[in-house]
Motif scaffolding. Structure first.
Motif: not given
Length: 132
Positions: A102, A118, A74, A34-35
């Motif tokens: 990414y 991410r 998130w 996730g971020w």
């Protein structure tokens, strides 16, 4: 400027990279499903920019997010919707050592700037049109 990647091209790139991922790699010390704020341990010299999700003909992409159901920004399983924020402001980078790809963008606020990353996962890419 890097080449623009639409959702179909991004999906193909993600599938190709996932088929060739070599593990382990130093680029994965921090889980980036996730971020996350870009880890300080990231060695930027081992990454190469392979494209962008920022359309060249759209100087101000939307800030609307695509977060269906109860997912959140998130979440590791949040969809990757290239036409929506923050994806529409992302550069696409690939690790030269392991082939992982990414997404990266810079979140800017009144008093801070936060580079976020991410992991690109093909299964999470959704080509959702923007509302009219």
């Amino acid at each position: 400027m890097a080449d623009y990647l639409n959702a179909a091209t991004l999906f193909d790139l993600a599938r190709e990279a996932e088929a060739h991922v070599a593990t382990p790699c130093s680029c994965t010390k921090t889980p980036l499903d996730g971020w996350q704020s870009q880890p300080l341990s990231i060695d930027e010299t081992q990454f190469e920019e392979v494209g962008t999700l920022m359309p060249e003909d759209d100087p101000e992409p939307t800030f609307s997010e695509y977060l269906p159901g109860k997912t959140n920004y998130w979440a590791a399983d949040a969809p990757i919707a290239p036409r929506y924020f923050p994806y529409n402001r992302c550069a696409v980078w690939q690790c030269s050592l392991c082939s992982r790809i990414y997404l990266r963008y810079t979140e800017g606020g009144g008093y801070f700037v936060d580079r976020r990353m991410r992991l690109l996962q093909a299964a999470l890419i959704e080509d959702v049109p923007l509302p009219a």
